[in-house]
Structure formats: structure tokens, C-alpha cells
Design a protein around this motif. Structure first.
Motif, PDB file in Angstrom:
ATOM      1  N   LEU A 102      -9.134 -26.633  97.509  1.00  0.00           N
ATOM      2  CA  LEU A 102      -9.735 -25.666  98.428  1.00  0.00           C
ATOM      3  C   LEU A 102     -11.253 -25.735  98.291  1.00  0.00           C
ATOM      4  O   LEU A 102     -11.763 -26.207  97.279  1.00  0.00           O
ATOM      5  CB  LEU A 102      -9.231 -24.263  98.100  1.00  0.00           C
ATOM      6  CG  LEU A 102      -7.722 -24.054  98.246  1.00  0.00           C
ATOM      7  CD1 LEU A 102      -7.338 -22.635  97.847  1.00  0.00           C
ATOM      8  CD2 LEU A 102      -7.280 -24.336  99.673  1.00  0.00           C
ATOM      9  N   PRO A 103     -11.997 -25.250  99.302  1.00  0.00           N
ATOM     10  CA  PRO A 103     -13.458 -25.266  99.217  1.00  0.00           C
ATOM     11  C   PRO A 103     -13.954 -24.603  97.930  1.00  0.00           C
ATOM     12  O   PRO A 103     -13.390 -23.606  97.485  1.00  0.00           O
ATOM     13  CB  PRO A 103     -13.889 -24.475 100.449  1.00  0.00           C
ATOM     14  CG  PRO A 103     -12.758 -24.612 101.399  1.00  0.00           C
ATOM     15  CD  PRO A 103     -11.519 -24.674 100.564  1.00  0.00           C
ATOM     16  N   ALA A 104     -15.009 -25.182  97.376  1.00  0.00           N
ATOM     17  CA  ALA A 104     -15.436 -24.824  96.022  1.00  0.00           C
ATOM     18  C   ALA A 104     -15.876 -23.375  95.857  1.00  0.00           C
ATOM     19  O   ALA A 104     -16.730 -22.873  96.577  1.00  0.00           O
ATOM     20  CB  ALA A 104     -16.567 -25.741  95.600  1.00  0.00           C
ATOM     21  N   VAL A 105     -15.254 -22.697  94.894  1.00  0.00           N
ATOM     22  CA  VAL A 105     -15.722 -21.402  94.403  1.00  0.00           C
ATOM     23  C   VAL A 105     -15.765 -21.551  92.889  1.00  0.00           C
ATOM     24  O   VAL A 105     -14.798 -22.024  92.283  1.00  0.00           O
ATOM     25  CB  VAL A 105     -14.752 -20.263  94.777  1.00  0.00           C
ATOM     26  CG1 VAL A 105     -15.229 -18.944  94.181  1.00  0.00           C
ATOM     27  CG2 VAL A 105     -14.603 -20.141  96.290  1.00  0.00           C
ATOM     28  N   LYS A 106     -16.882 -21.207  92.287  1.00  0.00           N
ATOM     29  CA  LYS A 106     -17.015 -21.388  90.831  1.00  0.00           C
ATOM     30  C   LYS A 106     -17.044 -20.045  90.114  1.00  0.00           C
ATOM     31  O   LYS A 106     -17.712 -19.106  90.563  1.00  0.00           O
ATOM     32  CB  LYS A 106     -18.330 -22.111  90.519  1.00  0.00           C
ATOM     33  CG  LYS A 106     -18.247 -23.613  90.635  1.00  0.00           C
ATOM     34  CD  LYS A 106     -18.867 -24.276  89.387  1.00  0.00           C
ATOM     35  CE  LYS A 106     -18.162 -25.566  89.014  1.00  0.00           C
ATOM     36  NZ  LYS A 106     -18.118 -26.549  90.074  1.00  0.00           N
TER      37      LYS A 106
END
Ligand SMILES: Cc1cc2nc3c(=O)[nH]c(=O)nc-3n(C[C@H](O)[C@H](O)[C@H](O)COP(=O)(O)OP(=O)(O)OC[C@H]3O[C@@H](n4cnc5c(N)ncnc54)[C@H](O)[C@@H]3O)c2cc1C
Ligand SMILES: Nc1ncnc2c1ncn2[C@@H]1O[C@H](COP(=O)(O)O)[C@@H](O)[C@H]1O
Lengths: 257, 326
Positions: B184-188
Motif C-alpha cells: 500500500l502507499p507508504a505510511v511510516k
């Protein structure tokens, strides 16, 4: 920073009922879902501090207009109402598809969603919309702030909170810890009349009308009934010492202590 | 022959209680429908955690992931891997827990798989060719049953909708590698902050003592904590007191808080507003302590002590301590 708030219009809490078709009767008086108003408030505060505009987006029946007008009166710049008779009875998949298609037509840095809705309590639509749009998803926010080109939130955890970061655009789901919503001021109510409130149909969104609504629903309600009544309270009105002894006896008889 | 999966959740490498409940539920649904049940664990330490889960269900699919992925939100790691496993194995029904991470996982799965979903399940049984999901709706005014029109779907299940019961014989843990994962699109996750004095979690507590505005102040809340401790329970709260800062949001019960199902709920100085009621109305036993006999909580309490919390609560704490000592 432009923010779009996904705001559902729900039956006024306490007055909900099902129609004969076992669907929620949304011809009753509607109000903005309480959990979505926390996000609207945060969106207004963020744009007041950092510039940009707030839009509100709702998918719902004609009666949803009042909730949108209130959002405009609170300070949103624009409202979008996806209103189409064909939407009635849509399941979660269709609702997600409609919201994603509508969002695709709006330019935004952040899309805000509530933690869940008072008439459904799903709490799943935000994550689904984010994934469908291939956008980062940050949830259970107690704080939201811009950070460089991206967004940073505090996400509630069992021990406290995690700090999450992602680029924008992103979808953020938030909680009541973002702060209580403001009341619309008289000036806001006057100004709201001149603000744009666009109405879109399913066809405007480029969706197949056959893919939404009751006909396309993948789930159905079988039955609804009144819950079994709790036996009713036994009242204890004795002085404290006697009352406490009665509570202890009661809990012991139910093997709770 | 339906295949039913229970998606588990690991906290510090151990399966949550809700995970064991889901594994039990998957097994029972498979028994009634003549199908098969598996639990799916994704995370670092999944295989190790699988052994415990396998006492509840015949097969555990365990996908160990690199600890390097721990800087992502749980759902961002679990959902794409479960979606890839769903694409590969095509289970008919997938059970997911209604925890915060679980709801994120379920939502992401809808986005990734386009499977139908029913949520808020308080009790689940088998009806014809699919699970039937019981939900409490509209603040508990109605109980509804819903099902799927087809033979596939996701069910989000609340805690304590079933009691975890080990199976007669232990199952097996299969380590699986997941191919074809689209991240999934990057979340840190850049930091994890522990807040001092975090209270015991209410989700899985057998006994909850709740405090409302009637306890008067943050200091007043101490007596609620004392009673909870004497009873071996956790502390719950209304939104009013969370807003006042007397206790953390993690303890809030209700529409915007948590939905709980303890065996016993003791509501002290709580009016019982509908938004609070929805969070706790299915508790086994509810005892209210309130000086106003007309408070709405009278409508769903079993025992209602009409009195002052400052008088009753400390005496009750002492009486319970004395009873335990004796
Ligand atoms: C969108 C939305 C979401 C909400 N979500 C939630 C939620 O998740 N959880 C939640 O709890 N609420 C929620 N609320 C708020 C809810 O409507 C009530 O306002 C809240 O539950 C009231 O909290 P309370 O019972 O502590 O306070 P009050 O309603 O003020 O009740 C206090 C009670 O204490 C009694 N009392 C006072 N002094 C004493 C004393 N000395 N001895 C004995 N009894 C005493 C009084 O008789 C009264 O019944 C929500 C509201 C909205 C609009
Ligand atoms: N019909 C809708 N219109 C606008 N927003 C919605 C709608 N349904 C759900 N949402 C958003 O998604 C959130 C979660 O909804 P749910 O998963 O239905 O509990 C809500 O708090 C809203 O922000």
C-alpha cells in the motif's frame, strides 16, 4: 492546503428506524454524523492556520442538504452532494466506489473521514476508499498537522500513541480527540447561502448505475426485531451500609465476585 | 464446502484474545457448514504464535514478515498479504476482528479485493450457504440479522461475540510465503510514545467499573480506580469525563469510544446516554450507582443503587476487599 471532509448525513440519533424493506429509513430528519464533525472542525482549524479551503462531500438522499448547509455555515467553502435515487440500498462496496469516484473529481491534499457512523458503526469505509484511490491511509488520529510536504498524525495506540507520516495527498481518519466542533455563527449561516452546493448523480461520476443501489447489493438484512428486554432494574434505596451489603450479595449470587 | 478464514492479530508476538475467539468461530462455522477452517497470522513471529492458535483451529497459515516492516502501520503490512493469500487460496468467508487494526485491515481488504462485507457482528451463525451476522443497531433499539447474497465475503466480528474454546485436538501450523504482494502507499511509523499511567485496556476485561461526571473530579476518579482494582477489573469512562481530562480516551465506552461486553459493568455517576449505552448494553450484568433514580441508565441496568457515589463506592470497595480477604 485543501481538505475534503467525507461527511455522512445520518438519522438524528435516537430517531432511527428501518423501513418495510429493512433498509434504514433516511426519509426522516438527518443530521451530520457526530464523528465526522470532529474532522470538519479540525479541517477548518488547519486551513485557518495554513491557508486553503475545506470542502464537504456526502453521498446520501435529498435530506442530507441540511447537514451540508450547516457545514457551510461552520466555514466550509463548498459542498458536494452525490444525490441519486439509484443509490438507495447501496452496500459498502458500492458506497466505497461512489465516494472514490467522487473524490477523484475533487482536488485535495487531505481527505478526512470519521471513525464510524452512528447508523452503521462500520468504521471501514475510509480505509477502503484510500486503498481504492491508491492513497496513503492514516487512522485513529488524535492530532493532525502538516509536516514538510506531507502530513503527520498521532495515532492512538494501546500504550499512548504512534507518530505516523506520509506524503500528501492522503486519507486521514480521526477521533473525537481532535476537538469539539464549533457552532455555526449567524454570519456563517448568512454567508452559507451564497456558497456553492453542487449535486452530482452516479452518471456524472462515470459509474454504471447498475453497479450501485439495492439491485447490486451483495448483502441483505434478513430480519429485525426488538432486543430481548433486560429484566429491568431492581432498585436499592436502603442506607449505604445495607445497600452495599445487598450489592455484594447480588454479585455473589451471580458469581461475579 | 465453505472455506472459512480467521485473520488473527498479534500484539508483541502473541495472539490477542479476539484472535482465539475468531479461530473458535471459524472452526464452529466450518463444523456446521461441513467446510474447513484456518487461522491466518501475518507478522514477525507469526509461526511462533501459530502454536497457541492451532489449539483452536485445525490449520494455521503463518506468514512471517521481516521485522524491517515494523515501521509501517499493522494494517498496511497485514492487508496486502492477506489479500494476496485470498487471491491464491480463494477462501469463501474471511473473519476479521473489530479492533482498531482489525477494522483498518477489513476496510483495506474491501478496497483490495472488492469482497462484500458485513460488520459489527455481535453473534454469527450459519444460514443456508453463508454466515448470518447479528448486529445491534440504532443504539440497541433493534437487533438485525444480515447475510450475504453470494458465497463469499468478509465479516467483522466484535470482541466477546463467542467464547474461545480449544478444539479437541491440536492443529498444525503451516509457514507460508506470500507472493505477489502489492504494498500500500507508504505510511511510516516514525515514533511510538508511551503515556504514563496508561490504564488497563477495557476491550477484553471481564469486569469494568465505569465512572461518569457524577464522580465530580479527577480526584474523584481515584475511587473508581480503587473499586476496579478491588474487583480485579478495568476502568471505563463516559465521554464527559474523557473530555474533562479525568481519564484517557482509551477508556471511553460508547459510540465514539469502545464497544465492550464484560460479564459485569458497574456504572458510577453515569446517566446512561444513548451514545454511552451502545458501548455496553450487552454486558452480562449492569449495576448502576446514581443518586437520580430517573437517570436513563435505569432502563438497562439490572441493579440500581439510588445513592451518592462518594458514599457507596468507597464502602463497596471495602466490602469487596473484606470479602476477598475473608
Ligand atoms: C456524536 C456524539 C458521540 C458521543 N459519544 C459518546 C461515547 O462514546 N461515550 C459516552 O459516554 N458518551 C458519548 N457522547 C456523550 C453522551 O451524549 C453524554 O453526554 C455522556 O455520556 C454523559 O456522560 P455522563 O453520564 O458522565 O454525564 P451526565 O450525563 O452529566 O451524567 C452524570 C450522572 O451522574 C449522576 N450523579 C451526579 N452526581 C452524583 C453523585 N454524587 N452520586 C451519584 N450520582 C451522581 C447524575 O444523576 C447523572 O445521572 C457522545 C455524544 C455525541 C453527540
Ligand atoms: N454516505 C457517505 N457520505 C459521506 N461520507 C461517508 C459516507 N459513508 C461513510 N462515510 C465516511 O466514512 C466514515 C466511516 O463510515 P462507516 O465505515 O460507514 O462507519 C464516516 O465517518 C464518513 O466520514
Amino acid at each position: 492546503m485543501n481538505i475534503v471532509v467525507l461527511l455522512k448525513a445520518v438519522p438524528v440519533v435516537g430517531t432511527e428506524r428501518l423501513g418495510g424493506d429493512l433498509l434504514t429509513d433516511r426519509a426522516v430528519q438527518l443530521e451530520a454524523n457526530g464523528n465526522d464533525e470532529y474532522l470538519l472542525e479540525k479541517a477548518l482549524k488547519l486551513t485557518e492556520a495554513h491557508g486553503g479551503e475545506v470542502s464537504v462531500l456526502t453521498v446520501g438522499p435529498a435530506g442530507a442538504t441540511e447537514a451540508l448547509r450547516k457545514a457551510l455555515a461552520m466555514g466550509a467553502a463548498r459542498a458536494i452532494h452525490v444525490d441519486d435515487d439509484g443509490i438507495r440500498g447501496s452496500d459498502t462496496r458500492a458506497t466505497v466506489a461512489i465516494l472514490a469516484a467522487a473524490l477523484a473529481k475533487v482536488s485535495f491534499d487531505l481527505a478526512f473521514v470519521g471513525a464510524d457512523t452512528s447508523d452503521g458503526q462500520g468504521g471501514v469505509v475510509g480505509a477502503a476508499v484510500a486503498v481504492r484511490m491508491n492513497l496513503p491511509y492514516l487512522s485513529y488520529a488524535s492530532e493532525i498537522e502538516p509536516s514538510g510536504d506531507g502530513v503527520r498524525i498521532h495515532r492512538l495506540s494501546a500504550a499512548g500513541y504512534d507518530v505516523l507520516e506520509s506524503p500528501m495527498p492522503a486519507v486521514v481518519m480521526g477521533t473525537q480527540l481532535l476537538g469539539a466542533p464549533r457552532y455555526p455563527a449567524l454570519r456563517g449561516i448568512m454567508q452559507a447561502r451564497a456558497k456553492p452546493l453542487d449535486t452530482w448523480t452516479v452518471t456524472d461520476l462515470g459509474l454504471d448505475a447498475a453497479a450501485v443501489g439495492t439491485g447490486a447489493a451483495t448483502t441483505r438484512t434478513l430480519d429485525a426485531s426488538k432486543p430481548p428486554e433486560r429484566a429491568g432494574a431492581t432498585f436499592v434505596r436502603e442506607p449505604a451500609d445495607i445497600a452495599v451489603a445487598q450489592v455484594v450479595d447480588f454479585l455473589t449470587s451471580r458469581r461475579l465476585i | 464446502m465453505a472455506t472459512i478464514w480467521a485473520i488473527g492479530e498479534l500484539v508483541k508476538g502473541a495472539p490477542t484474545k479476539l484472535t482465539l475467539e475468531l479461530a473458535t468461530l471459524a472452526r464452529k462455522l466450518a463444523e456446521t457448514s461441513g467446510g474447513t477452517a484456518s487461522a491466518v497470522l501475518v507478522g514477525s513471529g507469526a509461526s511462533a504464535a501459530g502454536t497457541e492458535v492451532a489449539t483452536y483451529v485445525s490449520t494455521v497459515l503463518a506468514a512471517d514478515v521481516d521485522a524491517a516492516l515494523n515501521d509501517r502501520p499493522v494494517a498496511a503490512v497485514v492487508a496486502p498479504r492477506v489479500a494476496a493469500l485470498i487471491a491464491q487460496h480463494k477462501p469463501d468467508f474471511v473473519l476479521v476482528g473489530a479492533s482498531n487494526d482489525g477494522k483498518d485491515i477489513a476496510g483495506a481488504l474491501v478496497g483490495l479485493t472488492d469482497l462484500p462485507i458485513l460488520y459489527n457482528g455481535a453473534a454469527i451463525d450459519w444460514h443456508e450457504s453463508a454466515p448470518r451476522v447479528e448486529m445491534s443497531t440504532f443504539g440497541g433499539k433493534l437487533v438485525t440479522h444480515s447475510t450475504f447474497n453470494g458465497t463469499r465475503g468478509i465479516v467483522v466480528v466484535r470482541a466477546a461475540s463467542v467464547t474461545a474454546e480449544p478444539a479437541g485436538s491440536a492443529g498444525t501450523v503451516q509457514a507460508v510465503t506470500v507472493d505477489g504482494v502489492t504494498e500500500l502507499p507508504a505510511v511510516k511509523v516514525v515514533d511510538s510514545v508511551a503515556e504514563a499511567g496508561a490504564a488497563a485496556p477495557i476491550e477484553e476485561a471481564r469486569i469494568i467499573v465505569g465512572g461518569g461526571r457524577g464522580v465530580g473530579s479527577q480526584e474523584g476518579f481515584r475511587m473508581i480506580e480503587d473499586l476496579a482494582e478491588a474487583m480485579g477489573g478495568a476502568v471505563g469512562a463516559t465521554r464527559a469525563v474523557v473530555d474533562a481530562g479525568w481519564i484517557g480516551y482509551s477508556q471511553q465506552i460508547g459510540q465514539t469510544g469502545k464497544i465492550v461486553k464484560p460479564a459485569l459493568y458497574v456504572a458510577c455517576g453515569i446517566s446512561g446516554a444513548i451514545q454511552h449505552k451502545v458501548g455496553v448494553q450487552t454486558a452480562g450484568t449492569i449495576v448502576a450507582i446514581n443518586r437520580d433514580a430517573d437517570a436513563p441508565i435505569a432502563e438497562f441496568a439490572d441493579l440500581f443503587v439510588v445513592g451518592d457515589v462518594f458514599e457507596i463506592v468507597p464502602k463497596l470497595t471495602e466490602a469487596i476487599k473484606a470479602r476477598k480477604a475473608g
